[in-house]
Scaffold this motif. Structure first.
Motif, short mmCIF file in Angstrom:
data_model
loop_
_atom_site.label_atom_id
_atom_site.label_comp_id
_atom_site.label_asym_id
_atom_site.label_seq_id
_atom_site.Cartn_x
_atom_site.Cartn_y
_atom_site.Cartn_z
N VAL A 48 -4.77 -7.01 9.28
CA VAL A 48 -4.96 -6.11 7.97
C VAL A 48 -4.33 -4.60 8.03
CG1 VAL A 48 -6.79 -7.32 7.54
CG2 VAL A 48 -7.10 -5.42 8.87
N MET A 49 -3.53 -4.44 9.15
CA MET A 49 -3.03 -3.17 9.45
C MET A 49 -3.83 -2.14 9.29
SD MET A 49 0.68 -3.86 7.33
CE MET A 49 0.01 -4.64 5.85
N PHE A 50 -4.67 -2.20 9.96
CA PHE A 50 -6.02 -1.08 9.65
C PHE A 50 -5.61 0.30 9.70
CE2 PHE A 50 -10.05 1.06 11.10
CZ PHE A 50 -10.78 0.43 10.13
N SER A 51 -4.47 0.82 10.37
CA SER A 51 -4.05 1.97 10.58
C SER A 51 -3.87 2.71 9.20
CB SER A 51 -3.05 2.36 11.38
OG SER A 51 -1.77 1.46 11.40
N HIS A 52 -3.38 1.37 8.21
CA HIS A 52 -3.09 2.08 6.74
C HIS A 52 -4.16 2.69 5.99
CE1 HIS A 52 1.09 -0.50 7.29
NE2 HIS A 52 1.02 0.35 8.22
N THR A 53 -5.22 2.35 6.35
CA THR A 53 -6.57 2.97 5.92
C THR A 53 -6.26 4.36 5.42
OG1 THR A 53 -7.75 1.58 6.94
CG2 THR A 53 -9.01 3.15 5.91
N LEU A 54 -5.38 5.03 6.34
CA LEU A 54 -5.33 6.58 6.14
C LEU A 54 -4.27 6.85 4.58
CD1 LEU A 54 -3.91 7.51 9.30
CD2 LEU A 54 -5.98 8.12 8.39
N PHE A 55 -3.91 5.67 4.08
CA PHE A 55 -3.50 5.83 2.49
C PHE A 55 -4.51 6.11 1.56
CE2 PHE A 55 0.00 2.95 4.39
CZ PHE A 55 0.92 3.94 4.85
N SER A 56 -5.57 5.40 1.60
CA SER A 56 -6.69 5.60 0.66
C SER A 56 -7.97 6.43 0.86
CB SER A 56 -6.93 3.92 0.31
OG SER A 56 -7.50 3.35 1.29
N LEU A 57 -8.14 6.33 2.19
CA LEU A 57 -9.53 6.92 2.71
C LEU A 57 -9.34 8.38 2.57
CD1 LEU A 57 -12.06 6.84 4.02
CD2 LEU A 57 -10.85 7.04 6.37
N PRO A 58 -8.16 9.31 2.71
CA PRO A 58 -8.22 10.85 2.41
C PRO A 58 -8.51 10.97 0.86
CG PRO A 58 -6.48 10.06 3.73
CD PRO A 58 -6.92 8.84 3.52
N PHE A 59 -8.12 10.12 0.00
CA PHE A 59 -8.26 10.53 -1.43
C PHE A 59 -9.74 10.29 -1.82
CE2 PHE A 59 -3.62 10.42 -1.26
CZ PHE A 59 -3.44 11.74 -2.12
N ALA A 60 -10.21 9.21 -1.23
CA ALA A 60 -11.51 8.64 -1.27
C ALA A 60 -12.58 9.75 -1.11
CB ALA A 60 -11.80 7.47 -0.52
N ILE A 61 -12.45 10.44 0.20
CA ILE A 61 -13.00 11.45 0.83
C ILE A 61 -13.20 12.71 -0.22
CG2 ILE A 61 -13.20 13.21 2.78
CD1 ILE A 61 -12.30 11.03 4.59
N ILE A 62 -11.78 13.04 -0.66
CA ILE A 62 -11.85 14.07 -1.65
C ILE A 62 -12.37 14.01 -2.54
CG2 ILE A 62 -10.23 15.45 -3.12
CD1 ILE A 62 -7.98 14.86 -0.80
N SER A 63 -12.57 12.87 -3.40
CA SER A 63 -13.18 12.17 -4.50
C SER A 63 -14.79 12.42 -4.25
CB SER A 63 -12.62 10.85 -5.02
OG SER A 63 -13.37 10.52 -6.28
N MET A 64 -14.89 11.89 -3.30
CA MET A 64 -16.60 11.92 -2.92
C MET A 64 -16.94 13.45 -2.79
SD MET A 64 -17.82 9.33 -0.03
CE MET A 64 -18.05 7.86 -0.45
N ILE A 65 -16.25 14.29 -2.10
CA ILE A 65 -16.59 15.60 -2.17
C ILE A 65 -16.75 16.59 -3.35
CG2 ILE A 65 -15.92 17.81 -0.91
CD1 ILE A 65 -15.46 16.22 1.60
N TRP A 66 -15.74 16.19 -4.01
CA TRP A 66 -15.61 16.86 -5.50
C TRP A 66 -16.66 16.49 -6.29
CZ3 TRP A 66 -9.49 16.94 -6.99
CH2 TRP A 66 -8.89 17.62 -6.19
N ALA A 67 -16.87 15.26 -6.28
CA ALA A 67 -18.13 14.39 -7.35
C ALA A 67 -19.52 15.09 -6.59
CB ALA A 67 -18.14 12.94 -6.96
#
Length: 291
Positions: A18-37
């Motif tokens: 599943v190319m787990f290291s590629h989580t770095l594509f979506s996770l950072p933006f999800a974290i930003i979204s969570m913190i802003w929300a």
């Protein structure tokens, strides 16, 4: 010890699948979204179940894509080393892995709020259907970006349980960014795609035009990142991170060389992993240090 080694090896195989290291594509933006929300750090419960939901959905979708594309992967010299063509993992066990991860995703969504639970089957349909798009449309790159864009949008829903404008801007940024470097990645397979009647922007429009389209998508992405400055009241730290991200994007487009697999891995994946982390670090620094 032998049993533990076998289990560790199996986990490693699925992580590679599943190319787990590629989580770095979506996770950072999800974290930003969570913190802003949340206007700060969300509760540990939201962060925990949000992360579990993201990983479950992503792992399930990537594994499903490997099953759907197994025949083409076996025929393409660039992908023939993958786990299903080499029979390192069986098709049935990978499908079971998909079902388990989707079940985890639905359960985690339900632990967040009713809106996330209601939307979870829709999300599964979207992230699974991507696997078939290259068979009938060159817009598959944008569709891939669209599915990954669900990460920051879903993260916002996880915190607030409500629709808002900001997460859709973040989602559009992710969609354009992913689509752009997926076009770059796809430029390695122009001849293979044409021979096997697979659709991609490089195979339909040619290498030069394809790379121009990728650059155009990334230019719009940058404009939207700039638009966020007045909308979110962002300061100089965010702007500094944005400048670094732009320089990295320019480097990415400068070094493209489809005949060199190592260079293409750097251009398509490694640099973009750095870009996402740069945006995350400077955005969070701006939020917590300048507010």
């Amino acid at each position: 010890m032998e049993t533990a080694r076998k289990i560790g090896h199996r986990i490693k195989l699925y992580g590679e699948l599943v190319m787990f290291s590629h989580t770095l594509f979506s996770l950072p933006f999800a974290i930003i979204s969570m913190i802003w929300a949340a206007g700060g750090l969300p509760s540990w419960r939201i962060m925990l179940w949000g992360l579990i939901a993201l990983i479950g959905a992503r792992n399930g979708a990537n594994a499903f894509n490997r099953v759907v594309d197994r025949t083409f992967d076996a025929q393409n010299p660039r992908t023939a080393h993958r786990h299903l063509p080499r029979m390192l993992l069986g098709e049935k066990e990978v499908l079971l892995f998909v079902l388990i991860n989707y079940a985890i995703f639905i359960f985690a969504a339900g632990m967040l709020n009713p809106l996330c639970l209601i939307l979870s089957p829709v999300a599964i349909f979207l992230i699974s259907s991507y696997s078939y798009t290259k068979r009938f449309t060159y817009m598959s790159h944008l569709y891939l970006g669209f599915t990954i864009a669900s990460a920051p949008i879903g993260a916002w829903f996880a915190v607030t349980g409500k629709f808002a404008f900001t997460p859709f801007i973040l989602g559009t940024i992710v969609m354009l960014w992913i689509a752009g470097f997926d076009i770059i990645y796809g430029s390695q397979d122009i001849e293979f795609d044409r021979e096997h009647k697979l659709w991609s922007i490089p195979s339909i429009f040619g290498l030069k035009n394809g790379l121009r389209i990728a650059a155009g998508l990334h230019s719009i992405m940058v404009l939207l990142l700039i638009v966020l400055i007045p909308i979110r009241g962002l300061g100089w730290l965010y702007i500094a991170g944005l400048v670094i991200a732009i320089l990295l994007l320019m480097t990415e487009h400068k070094i493209i060389k489809p005949s060199n697999r190592k260079v293409m891995k750097v251009a398509s994946y490694n640099l973009n992993q750095v870009i996402s982390m740069v945006i995350l670090f400077f955005t969070l620094a701006d939020f917590f240090l300048l507010k």
